[in-house]
Design an enzyme around this catalytic site. Structure first.
Site: not given
Ligand code: PGA
Length: 253
Positions: A168, A213, A100, A98, A174, A11-13, A234-235
């Site tokens: 999640e 993470s 967010e 998600h 993050g 997930n590049w966000k 994500g990251g």
């Molecule tokens: P993260 O994000 O790996 O940067 O913690 C995961 C996500 O939000 O899907």
């Protein structure tokens, strides 16, 4: 026990201008060609990059996904993108719910379910995200919160080939901290039991993946938890080597 093929989704966000996105996608496509992963791999770039990078994944090993969609097929919804549009741009997966989006856009379970239903209507697979906040975990409510989100967000007709659940924990996203492996196992087993109760046989092939993470160093241990069918990353999905190590860890299991 059902055989569920592992899924690693990136997930590049809201990251990546055109040149960066093309370089990242090209690097991943080259890795895929050379290493031929056996797990399912999905990359969810920002919508602006979908049409730019779908060619990089033409060989079909890496699938494209959207990060969100509107519940309607079309209409007067300025700034929104429908599931059909994502499908038309080469996507076969869409992340919905998600945390967010739940937090930044006040999306509740009913809206997440409507979005997931739209993803199925368009012939794609919904990655439905659930997870508790730190306060909810500290209050001992992680399992009940997650159960409520699963029940409230599952689209009608959910089954293994159209729905994935991503657990999640909000506080792990993050942050660099993750639940213990036992805590991850407990939530995944609970989700599995909830799915079995709600969907009976249709639940067996639904994958439950972990996100929050996940990185090259901890992916192996997390993927070793037998209730974990993959990862939403994500990251670490923004770095070719790191993301590929996670894919390799899934393939090694
Ligand atoms: P993260 O994000 O790996 O940067 O913690 C995961 C996500 O939000 O899907």
């Amino acid at each position: 026990m059902a055989e569920r093929r592992r899924l690693i989704a990136g997930n590049w966000k809201m990251n990546g201008l055109r040149a960066e996105g093309i370089a990242l996608a090209g690097g991943l496509a080259a890795k895929a060609l050379a290493n031929k992963p056996t797990c399912d791999v999905v990359v969810c770039p920002p919508a602006t990059l979908l049409a730019k990078i779908d060619r990089a994944f033409d060989a079909g090993v890496i699938k494209l996904g959207g990060q969100d969609c509107h519940a309607d097929e079309k209409g007067a919804h300025t700034g929104d993108i429908s599931a059909e549009m994502l499908r038309d741009t080469g996507c076969s997966y869409v992340i919905v719910g998600h945390s967010e989006r739940r937090a930044d856009h006040a999306e509740g379970d009913a809206q997440v379910r409507a979005k997931a239903a739209a993803v199925l209507r368009a012939g794609m697979t919904a990655i439905v995200c659930v997870g508790e906040t730190r306060a909810e975990r500290d209050a001992g409510n992680a399992l009940s919160v997650v159960e409520g989100q699963v029940v409230g967000s599952l689209p009608p007709g959910a089954q293994g080939d159209n729905t994935v659940i991503a657990y999640e924990p909000v506080w792990a996203i993050g942050s660099g901290s993750t639940p213990t492996l036992d805590e991850i196992a407990a939530v995944h087993r609970h989700i599995r039991a909830v799915l079995d109760g709600a969907l009976k046989a249709a639940a067996t092939e639904i994958r439950i993946i972990y996100g929050g993470s996940v990185n090259a160093a901890n992916a192996g241990d997390i993927l070793d938890v037998d209730a974990v069918d993959g990862a939403l990353v994500g990251g670490a999905s923004l770095k070719i080597e790191d993301f590929w190590s996670i894919i390799a860890a899934a393939d090694a299991r």
